[in-house]
Design a protein around this motif. Structure first.
Motif, PDB file in Angstrom:
ATOM      1  N   LEU A 162       0.836  -1.203   0.000  1.00  0.00           N
ATOM      2  CA  LEU A 162       0.000   0.000   0.000  1.00  0.00           C
ATOM      3  C   LEU A 162       0.873   1.256   0.000  1.00  0.00           C
ATOM      4  O   LEU A 162       0.626   2.201  -0.760  1.00  0.00           O
ATOM      5  CB  LEU A 162      -0.908  -0.005   1.222  1.00  0.00           C
ATOM      6  N   LEU A 163       1.885   1.257   0.833  1.00  0.00           N
ATOM      7  CA  LEU A 163       2.744   2.437   0.940  1.00  0.00           C
ATOM      8  C   LEU A 163       3.600   2.620  -0.305  1.00  0.00           C
ATOM      9  O   LEU A 163       3.852   3.752  -0.730  1.00  0.00           O
ATOM     10  CB  LEU A 163       3.618   2.324   2.189  1.00  0.00           C
ATOM     11  N   ARG A 164       4.043   1.519  -0.908  1.00  0.00           N
ATOM     12  CA  ARG A 164       4.784   1.635  -2.167  1.00  0.00           C
ATOM     13  C   ARG A 164       3.902   2.226  -3.256  1.00  0.00           C
ATOM     14  O   ARG A 164       4.328   3.080  -4.035  1.00  0.00           O
ATOM     15  CB  ARG A 164       5.314   0.270  -2.609  1.00  0.00           C
ATOM     16  N   GLY A 165       2.661   1.766  -3.313  1.00  0.00           N
ATOM     17  CA  GLY A 165       1.739   2.309  -4.302  1.00  0.00           C
ATOM     18  C   GLY A 165       1.444   3.767  -4.071  1.00  0.00           C
ATOM     19  O   GLY A 165       1.315   4.551  -5.016  1.00  0.00           O
ATOM     20  N   ALA A 166       1.374   4.161  -2.792  1.00  0.00           N
ATOM     21  CA  ALA A 166       1.110   5.569  -2.473  1.00  0.00           C
ATOM     22  C   ALA A 166       2.260   6.447  -2.925  1.00  0.00           C
ATOM     23  O   ALA A 166       2.053   7.588  -3.359  1.00  0.00           O
ATOM     24  CB  ALA A 166       0.881   5.725  -0.976  1.00  0.00           C
ATOM     25  N   ALA A 167       3.486   5.911  -2.841  1.00  0.00           N
ATOM     26  CA  ALA A 167       4.639   6.701  -3.267  1.00  0.00           C
ATOM     27  C   ALA A 167       4.574   7.023  -4.749  1.00  0.00           C
ATOM     28  O   ALA A 167       4.988   8.103  -5.193  1.00  0.00           O
ATOM     29  CB  ALA A 167       5.927   5.942  -2.946  1.00  0.00           C
ATOM     30  N   GLY A 168       4.019   6.105  -5.538  1.00  0.00           N
ATOM     31  CA  GLY A 168       3.900   6.346  -6.972  1.00  0.00           C
ATOM     32  C   GLY A 168       2.674   7.144  -7.348  1.00  0.00           C
ATOM     33  O   GLY A 168       2.706   7.984  -8.247  1.00  0.00           O
ATOM     34  N   ALA A 169       1.555   6.885  -6.628  1.00  0.00           N
ATOM     35  CA  ALA A 169       0.287   7.524  -6.989  1.00  0.00           C
ATOM     36  C   ALA A 169       0.053   8.835  -6.254  1.00  0.00           C
ATOM     37  O   ALA A 169      -0.837   9.600  -6.622  1.00  0.00           O
ATOM     38  CB  ALA A 169      -0.871   6.567  -6.702  1.00  0.00           C
ATOM     39  N   GLY A 170       0.808   9.075  -5.197  1.00  0.00           N
ATOM     40  CA  GLY A 170       0.632  10.310  -4.442  1.00  0.00           C
ATOM     41  C   GLY A 170      -0.262  10.177  -3.242  1.00  0.00           C
ATOM     42  O   GLY A 170      -0.296  11.057  -2.387  1.00  0.00           O
ATOM     43  N   ARG A 171      -1.008   9.079  -3.130  1.00  0.00           N
ATOM     44  CA  ARG A 171      -1.858   8.869  -1.958  1.00  0.00           C
ATOM     45  C   ARG A 171      -2.143   7.375  -1.846  1.00  0.00           C
ATOM     46  O   ARG A 171      -2.216   6.663  -2.855  1.00  0.00           O
ATOM     47  CB  ARG A 171      -3.178   9.647  -2.075  1.00  0.00           C
ATOM     48  N   PRO A 172      -2.350   6.878  -0.622  1.00  0.00           N
ATOM     49  CA  PRO A 172      -2.684   5.459  -0.466  1.00  0.00           C
ATOM     50  C   PRO A 172      -4.092   5.168  -0.983  1.00  0.00           C
ATOM     51  O   PRO A 172      -4.992   6.015  -0.885  1.00  0.00           O
ATOM     52  CB  PRO A 172      -2.611   5.245   1.048  1.00  0.00           C
ATOM     53  N   ARG A 173      -4.277   3.965  -1.522  1.00  0.00           N
ATOM     54  CA  ARG A 173      -5.606   3.514  -1.956  1.00  0.00           C
ATOM     55  C   ARG A 173      -5.741   2.030  -1.626  1.00  0.00           C
ATOM     56  O   ARG A 173      -5.102   1.192  -2.252  1.00  0.00           O
ATOM     57  CB  ARG A 173      -5.805   3.747  -3.455  1.00  0.00           C
ATOM     58  N   VAL A 174      -6.542   1.729  -0.645  1.00  0.00           N
ATOM     59  CA  VAL A 174      -6.720   0.343  -0.225  1.00  0.00           C
ATOM     60  C   VAL A 174      -7.482  -0.424  -1.304  1.00  0.00           C
ATOM     61  O   VAL A 174      -8.620  -0.081  -1.635  1.00  0.00           O
ATOM     62  CB  VAL A 174      -7.473   0.264   1.114  1.00  0.00           C
ATOM     63  N   ALA A 175      -6.824  -1.445  -1.855  1.00  0.00           N
ATOM     64  CA  ALA A 175      -7.458  -2.293  -2.868  1.00  0.00           C
ATOM     65  C   ALA A 175      -6.861  -3.695  -2.814  1.00  0.00           C
ATOM     66  O   ALA A 175      -6.700  -4.356  -3.829  1.00  0.00           O
ATOM     67  CB  ALA A 175      -7.286  -1.691  -4.261  1.00  0.00           C
ATOM     68  N   ASP A 176      -6.527  -4.133  -1.628  1.00  0.00           N
ATOM     69  CA  ASP A 176      -5.871  -5.412  -1.402  1.00  0.00           C
ATOM     70  C   ASP A 176      -6.795  -6.275  -0.547  1.00  0.00           C
ATOM     71  O   ASP A 176      -7.198  -5.858   0.542  1.00  0.00           O
ATOM     72  CB  ASP A 176      -4.538  -5.163  -0.676  1.00  0.00           C
ATOM     73  N   PRO A 177      -7.139  -7.487  -0.997  1.00  0.00           N
ATOM     74  CA  PRO A 177      -8.042  -8.339  -0.209  1.00  0.00           C
ATOM     75  C   PRO A 177      -7.565  -8.567   1.219  1.00  0.00           C
ATOM     76  O   PRO A 177      -8.392  -8.651   2.143  1.00  0.00           O
ATOM     77  CB  PRO A 177      -8.072  -9.649  -1.008  1.00  0.00           C
ATOM     78  N   VAL A 178      -6.256  -8.683   1.406  1.00  0.00           N
ATOM     79  CA  VAL A 178      -5.735  -8.893   2.758  1.00  0.00           C
ATOM     80  C   VAL A 178      -6.072  -7.706   3.656  1.00  0.00           C
ATOM     81  O   VAL A 178      -6.518  -7.869   4.803  1.00  0.00           O
ATOM     82  CB  VAL A 178      -4.209  -9.131   2.720  1.00  0.00           C
ATOM     83  N   LEU A 179      -5.886  -6.501   3.140  1.00  0.00           N
ATOM     84  CA  LEU A 179      -6.183  -5.320   3.944  1.00  0.00           C
ATOM     85  C   LEU A 179      -7.679  -5.170   4.194  1.00  0.00           C
ATOM     86  O   LEU A 179      -8.095  -4.798   5.300  1.00  0.00           O
ATOM     87  CB  LEU A 179      -5.628  -4.062   3.271  1.00  0.00           C
ATOM     88  N   HIS A 180      -8.489  -5.435   3.175  1.00  0.00           N
ATOM     89  CA  HIS A 180      -9.934  -5.364   3.394  1.00  0.00           C
ATOM     90  C   HIS A 180     -10.358  -6.309   4.512  1.00  0.00           C
ATOM     91  O   HIS A 180     -11.145  -5.941   5.395  1.00  0.00           O
ATOM     92  CB  HIS A 180     -10.687  -5.702   2.104  1.00  0.00           C
ATOM     93  N   ARG A 181      -9.836  -7.519   4.497  1.00  0.00           N
ATOM     94  CA  ARG A 181     -10.170  -8.488   5.547  1.00  0.00           C
ATOM     95  C   ARG A 181      -9.678  -8.007   6.908  1.00  0.00           C
ATOM     96  O   ARG A 181     -10.384  -8.125   7.919  1.00  0.00           O
ATOM     97  CB  ARG A 181      -9.564  -9.848   5.218  1.00  0.00           C
ATOM     98  N   PHE A 182      -8.474  -7.466   6.931  1.00  0.00           N
ATOM     99  CA  PHE A 182      -7.929  -6.949   8.194  1.00  0.00           C
ATOM    100  C   PHE A 182      -8.823  -5.861   8.767  1.00  0.00           C
ATOM    101  O   PHE A 182      -9.143  -5.863   9.967  1.00  0.00           O
ATOM    102  CB  PHE A 182      -6.514  -6.419   7.960  1.00  0.00           C
ATOM    103  N   LEU A 183      -9.236  -4.924   7.939  1.00  0.00           N
ATOM    104  CA  LEU A 183     -10.082  -3.826   8.406  1.00  0.00           C
ATOM    105  C   LEU A 183     -11.395  -4.354   8.966  1.00  0.00           C
ATOM    106  O   LEU A 183     -11.878  -3.885  10.009  1.00  0.00           O
ATOM    107  CB  LEU A 183     -10.362  -2.852   7.258  1.00  0.00           C
ATOM    108  N   ILE A 184     -11.977  -5.324   8.276  1.00  0.00           N
ATOM    109  CA  ILE A 184     -13.257  -5.894   8.707  1.00  0.00           C
ATOM    110  C   ILE A 184     -13.110  -6.601  10.049  1.00  0.00           C
ATOM    111  O   ILE A 184     -13.954  -6.451  10.946  1.00  0.00           O
ATOM    112  CB  ILE A 184     -13.795  -6.845   7.620  1.00  0.00           C
TER     113      ILE A 184
END
Length: 344
Positions: A162-184
């Protein structure tokens, strides 16, 4: 043909949809116009009254007792929950969007190893006065989420991505099944009701990944944890949502976003949800957003749809008049008050 009637560049305009026709039929009188007022007359009257008066009229006319408002997408110009509640004359309660909070934590945390604990702390604080949380995994990764709680090392690896993607895109964007499950699971640990957007949405939603049946494994584990799950909107999967509400003790469902969209077909969609869903597991919602008309229209079309379903059963001898009144109270308000703890 007037400008308001004219189709868009590729044909078709808002007022030539079922929801647009429903606005002209049911919203026009709230603005002191005749039913089926022309689009030009409707827009002119709306402009004449001004947005503040239009908002006041439609929120007041919805007849709401309480609002549960998802604040996860809140660009400038939208009213706060308290402002909405004030206009509606109703109590207002917040629903915290998991992904929005996670992205905020990731943006300021700066390290993958500390993300999990930082999110748990932030969620506990952010939901102190909230009545539930919402997941938009359907938009980001789809609903085919494994049921098991993700291991800490998997969460850390997902946070690193997530943080690597944010470095390229300029902001984090949660789109990972593992993270979605963790949040839930974090929400489950706090014993919060968890909403899932299901099915129908805007062009960002992929309906192929939005079928609630894909959640079966996760719903099974959340049932063991005693976590209430709210399946929101569901169209065109309302029958699947009804099945899940029947077989899982912790699952509730609505067809909120769909009802004003289908206009005069609302009773058909609600009836299909109620083919299997227990009346004690179905809730009203509107997903009203952006236009005050949707608060009024969603409530009105829901009441008409529920009335038609219950009147049809009464005519068939399927239940009594006292049954119909009791079931209407459950679906319209009682179930939501119970699952969100609004009377507590």
């Amino acid at each position: 043909m007037t400008e308001a009637d004219a189709p868009g560049p590729l044909g078709g305009g808002f007022f030539d949809t079922r929801v647009g026709l429903a606005v002209r039929r049911w919203c026009a009188p709230v603005l002191d116009l005749a039913p089926h007022a022309s689009p030009d007359d409707y827009l002119a009257r709306r402009a004449e009254l001004g947005f503040a008066e239009v908002n006041r009229r439609f929120l007041a006319s919805a007849g709401l007792g309480a609002l549960c408002v998802d604040t996860g997408f809140n660009p400038d110009g939208l009213l706060t929950p308290d402002e909405l509640g004030g206009l509606a004359g109703a109590s207002a309660h917040e629903i915290v969007r998991l992904e929005t909070l996670a992205e905020s934590v990731a943006a300021r945390e700066g390290g993958a190893d500390g993300f999990a604990d930082a999110f748990r702390t932030a969620l506990a604080e952010r939901t102190r006065n909230a009545v539930g949380v919402k997941s938009i995994a359907a938009y980001r990764a789809g609903l085919d989420l494994a049921g098991e709680r993700p291991a800490d090392r998997d969460v850390a690896q997902a946070a690193e991505r997530l943080l690597r993607g944010a470095a390229g895109a300029g902001r984090p964007r949660v789109a990972d099944p593992v993270l979605h499950r963790f949040l839930i699971w974090c929400a489950s640990d706090l014993r919060l009701p968890v909403q899932f957007h299901v099915g129908y949405g805007d062009a960002d939603a992929d309906l192929r990944r939005g079928d609630p049946l894909l959640l079966t494994g996760l719903l099974r584990e959340l049932a063991r944890a005693g976590t209430p799950v709210l399946l929101l909107h569901n169209y065109p999967f309302q029958r699947s949502a009804g099945y899940l509400a029947q077989v899982f003790p912790n699952v509730f469902a609505d067809v909120g976003l769909a009802l004003h969209g289908v206009g005069d077909r609302a009773s058909v969609v609600l009836g299909e949800l109620l083919e299997l869903a227990p009346f004690g597991k179905v809730l009203y919602s509107s997903d009203a957003y952006g236009l005050a008309e949707y608060y009024h229209l969603a409530a009105l079309l829901f009441r008409r749809a529920l009335g038609r379903v219950l009147d049809g059963g009464l005519a068939e001898g399927s239940w009594t008049g006292s049954d119909a009144s009791r079931l209407a109270g459950m679906v319209a308000a009682g179930n939501a008050r119970r699952v969100y703890g609004l009377d507590g």
